[in-house]
Design a protein around this motif. Structure first.
Motif, mmCIF file in Angstrom:
data_model
loop_
_atom_site.group_PDB
_atom_site.id
_atom_site.type_symbol
_atom_site.label_atom_id
_atom_site.label_comp_id
_atom_site.label_asym_id
_atom_site.label_seq_id
_atom_site.Cartn_x
_atom_site.Cartn_y
_atom_site.Cartn_z
ATOM 1 N N ARG A 62 -12.642 1.175 0.842
ATOM 2 C CA ARG A 62 -14.066 1.205 1.213
ATOM 3 C C ARG A 62 -14.650 -0.196 1.328
ATOM 4 N N GLU A 88 -14.974 -2.440 4.641
ATOM 5 C CA GLU A 88 -16.161 -2.193 5.474
ATOM 6 C C GLU A 88 -17.244 -3.249 5.244
ATOM 7 N N ARG A 100 -20.382 5.820 4.857
ATOM 8 C CA ARG A 100 -18.925 5.646 4.975
ATOM 9 C C ARG A 100 -18.345 5.049 3.691
ATOM 10 N N TYR A 125 -15.853 7.384 1.219
ATOM 11 C CA TYR A 125 -14.473 6.968 1.472
ATOM 12 C C TYR A 125 -13.509 7.742 0.559
ATOM 13 N N LYS A 155 -9.503 7.651 -0.523
ATOM 14 C CA LYS A 155 -8.292 6.848 -0.476
ATOM 15 C C LYS A 155 -7.137 7.702 0.030
#
Length: 162
Positions: free
Chosen positions: A112, A115, A155, A159, A161
């Motif tokens: 994450r 980003e 987002r 997120y 994984k």
């Protein structure tokens, strides 16, 4: 013009941090009566408003002139509970070794956090308990926030994984 400004605020969200930790001075040089150079280290627990938690370790230098921070450069490695990491670099905008306002930028990240690379944010720190006689074990709190577009925050928050 007013509608444009309101639209910007609606499409903006905040990633907020609550951080608590211990700090140690690894080196302390009293360069002159009014100037000190400090190499510091800290370990923290990190909480966010999106439910992501982790820990961080930070190391860097702080120069104090006449009781105020003249320069700082601190790098932090954050490790999220899922194992993903990011690195953030901090500079103190104003303050002392015990409290102040700083800015930081995400310089790298996994999962994450990828980003947010390049994202600039702000924060403030305050000492809870002072350093002991060995310049160790100071406790502090830090609060930070990043202004993000709503879609980016969603987002990051959602997120998963792989």
């Amino acid at each position: 013009y007013l509608i444009f400004l309101l639209t910007l605020n609606i499409k903006s969200a905040e990633l907020k941090y609550d951080v608590y930790g211990y700090a140690d001075f690894l080196k302390f040089f009293k360069v002159s009566e009014n100037r000190s150079y400090i190499v510091m280290n800290n370990d923290t627990v990190v909480l966010t408003n999106i439910g992501v938690t982790g820990k961080s370790n930070c190391t860097g230098v702080i120069e104090i002139e006449n009781g105020n921070t003249a320069f700082s450069n601190i790098m932090c490695k954050y490790t999220e509970a899922n194992g993903d990491t990011n690195f953030t670099q901090f500079t103190t905008d104003r303050g002392t070794a015990s409290s102040g306002v700083n800015s930081f930028v995400f310089v790298s990240g996994e999962g994450r956090w990828a980003e947010l690379v390049g994202q600039k944010c702000i924060g403030a720190f305050s000492e809870i308990t002072p350093f002991d006689e060995n310049m160790k074990n100071s406790t502090f709190e830090w609060k930070g926030k990043c202004q993000l577009p709503n879609k980016t925050l969603e987002r990051v928050k959602n997120y998963k994984k792989p």
